[in-house]
Design a protein around this motif. Structure first.
Motif, PDB file in Angstrom:
ATOM      1  N   ARG A 178       0.929  -1.018  -0.110  1.00 47.42           N
ATOM      2  CA  ARG A 178       0.120  -0.289  -0.534  1.00 47.42           C
ATOM      3  C   ARG A 178       1.132   1.118   0.023  1.00 47.42           C
ATOM      4  O   ARG A 178       0.454   2.321  -0.614  1.00 47.42           O
ATOM      5  N   ALA A 179       2.313   1.414   0.460  1.00 46.97           N
ATOM      6  CA  ALA A 179       2.947   2.746   0.468  1.00 46.97           C
ATOM      7  C   ALA A 179       3.455   2.649   0.063  1.00 46.97           C
ATOM      8  O   ALA A 179       3.987   3.848  -0.939  1.00 46.97           O
ATOM      9  N   LEU A 180       4.150   1.161  -0.823  1.00 44.04           N
ATOM     10  CA  LEU A 180       4.935   1.451  -2.074  1.00 44.04           C
ATOM     11  C   LEU A 180       3.936   2.346  -3.487  1.00 44.04           C
ATOM     12  O   LEU A 180       4.242   2.372  -3.937  1.00 44.04           O
ATOM     13  N   ALA A 181       2.655   1.799  -3.439  1.00 46.74           N
ATOM     14  CA  ALA A 181       1.642   2.372  -4.568  1.00 46.74           C
ATOM     15  C   ALA A 181       1.442   3.724  -4.328  1.00 46.74           C
ATOM     16  O   ALA A 181       1.430   4.279  -5.339  1.00 46.74           O
ATOM     17  N   GLN A 182       1.422   3.789  -3.354  1.00 49.08           N
ATOM     18  CA  GLN A 182       1.411   5.439  -3.277  1.00 49.08           C
ATOM     19  C   GLN A 182       2.657   6.048  -2.961  1.00 49.08           C
ATOM     20  O   GLN A 182       2.398   7.605  -4.029  1.00 49.08           O
ATOM     21  N   GLU A 183       3.621   5.536  -3.287  1.00 51.37           N
ATOM     22  CA  GLU A 183       4.976   6.545  -3.500  1.00 51.37           C
ATOM     23  C   GLU A 183       5.351   6.409  -5.055  1.00 51.37           C
ATOM     24  O   GLU A 183       5.708   6.727  -5.727  1.00 51.37           O
ATOM     25  N   LEU A 184       5.138   5.333  -5.723  1.00 47.01           N
ATOM     26  CA  LEU A 184       5.039   5.501  -7.336  1.00 47.01           C
ATOM     27  C   LEU A 184       3.575   6.212  -7.812  1.00 47.01           C
ATOM     28  O   LEU A 184       3.825   7.212  -9.151  1.00 47.01           O
ATOM     29  N   ARG A 185       2.326   6.533  -6.706  1.00 45.50           N
ATOM     30  CA  ARG A 185       1.581   7.818  -7.569  1.00 45.50           C
ATOM     31  C   ARG A 185       1.990   8.922  -7.286  1.00 45.50           C
ATOM     32  O   ARG A 185       2.734   9.537  -8.504  1.00 45.50           O
ATOM     33  N   LYS A 186       2.802   8.772  -6.850  1.00 42.47           N
ATOM     34  CA  LYS A 186       3.498  10.447  -5.841  1.00 42.47           C
ATOM     35  C   LYS A 186       5.089  11.050  -7.188  1.00 42.47           C
ATOM     36  O   LYS A 186       5.134  11.914  -7.456  1.00 42.47           O
ATOM     37  N   GLN A 187       5.210   9.566  -7.309  1.00 42.10           N
ATOM     38  CA  GLN A 187       6.138   9.680  -8.205  1.00 42.10           C
ATOM     39  C   GLN A 187       5.954   9.928  -9.916  1.00 42.10           C
ATOM     40  O   GLN A 187       6.466   9.689 -10.694  1.00 42.10           O
ATOM     41  N   GLY A 188       4.115  10.373 -10.261  1.00 43.28           N
ATOM     42  CA  GLY A 188       4.365  10.037 -11.502  1.00 43.28           C
ATOM     43  C   GLY A 188       3.461   8.718 -12.316  1.00 43.28           C
ATOM     44  O   GLY A 188       4.050   9.177 -13.316  1.00 43.28           O
ATOM     45  N   ILE A 189       4.210   7.490 -11.785  1.00 39.23           N
ATOM     46  CA  ILE A 189       3.910   6.562 -12.062  1.00 39.23           C
ATOM     47  C   ILE A 189       2.155   5.995 -12.684  1.00 39.23           C
ATOM     48  O   ILE A 189       1.646   6.416 -11.350  1.00 39.23           O
TER      49      ILE A 189
END
Length: 155
Positions: A69-80
Motif C-alpha cells: 500500500r505504501a509502495l503504491a502511494q509512493e509510485l503515484r507520488k512519483q507520477g507512475i
C-alpha cells in the motif's frame, strides 16, 4: 538546454518521466520542447518508467520495509501510471509482505526489553502503520512476536 537538464537529473538518480517533466517545467522549458526531449530519451532507453517503478518497489521494500500500500502511494507520488505501478507491485506478494513485517517487528522488539507487552504492541503497531501495513497483517505478526518473546514466557 532541456536535454542537458534531463541528462544531469538522470546522472544523479533514476527518475520517472513525470519527475523530469516537472523539473523541465520548473526550469521554464516549453512543454513541446520537453515532450520531444523526453520522447527521444524514452526511445533510447534513458527514461523508462516501468524499470524505474520496479527498481523503486524493490529498493523501498527491502531497505525501508514499506508495504504494498505504501509502495503504491509512493509510485503515484512519483507520477507512475497505475498499470505500470500494478505490474511493479506484483514483485511483492502477501507472503513477502508478511515476512518483511515479521523482520521489522523482530528487529524493533529487541530494543523494547522491559516494557509492558501492551506498550510493545502499541509501539510495534504504530511502526508498521507508518510503513503502510494494514491491521490484518500487523496484528497477527505482533501477537506472534510478543507471545514468542522470552520475557513474556511463563515460568
Amino acid at each position: 538546454m532541456a536535454r542537458a537538464i534531463v541528462l544531469r537529473q538522470l546522472t544523479v538518480a533514476p527518475r520517472s518521466r513525470a519527475q523530469l517533466e516537472k523539473k523541465l517545467r520548473d526550469r521554464g522549458c516549453p512543454d513541446d520542447v520537453a515532450g520531444r526531449v523526453l520522447d527521444r530519451m524514452t526511445e533510447v532507453g534513458l527514461v523508462d518508467d516501468e524499470a524505474y517503478a520496479e527498481l523503486l518497489v524493490r529498493s523501498r521494500h527491502s531497505s525501508r520495509g514499506l508495504s504494498r500500500r505504501a509502495l503504491a502511494q509512493e509510485l503515484r507520488k512519483q507520477g507512475i501510471d497505475k498499470e505500470l505501478a500494478d505490474g511493479a507491485l506484483e514483485q511483492v506478494g502477501a507472503a513477502q509482505e508478511r515476512a518483511r513485517a515479521e523482520e521489522l517487528v523482530a528487529r524493533r522488539l529487541r530494543t523494547m526489553h522491559g516494557l509492558d507487552a501492551d506498550v510493545q504492541a502499541r509501539r510495534l503497531a504504530g511502526m508498521l502503520a507508518r510503513k503502510g501495513y494494514s491491521g490484518d497483517v500487523a496484528w497477527p505478526v505482533i501477537r506472534d512476536a510478543i507471545a514468542g518473546a522470552a520475557e513474556h514466557q511463563r515460568d
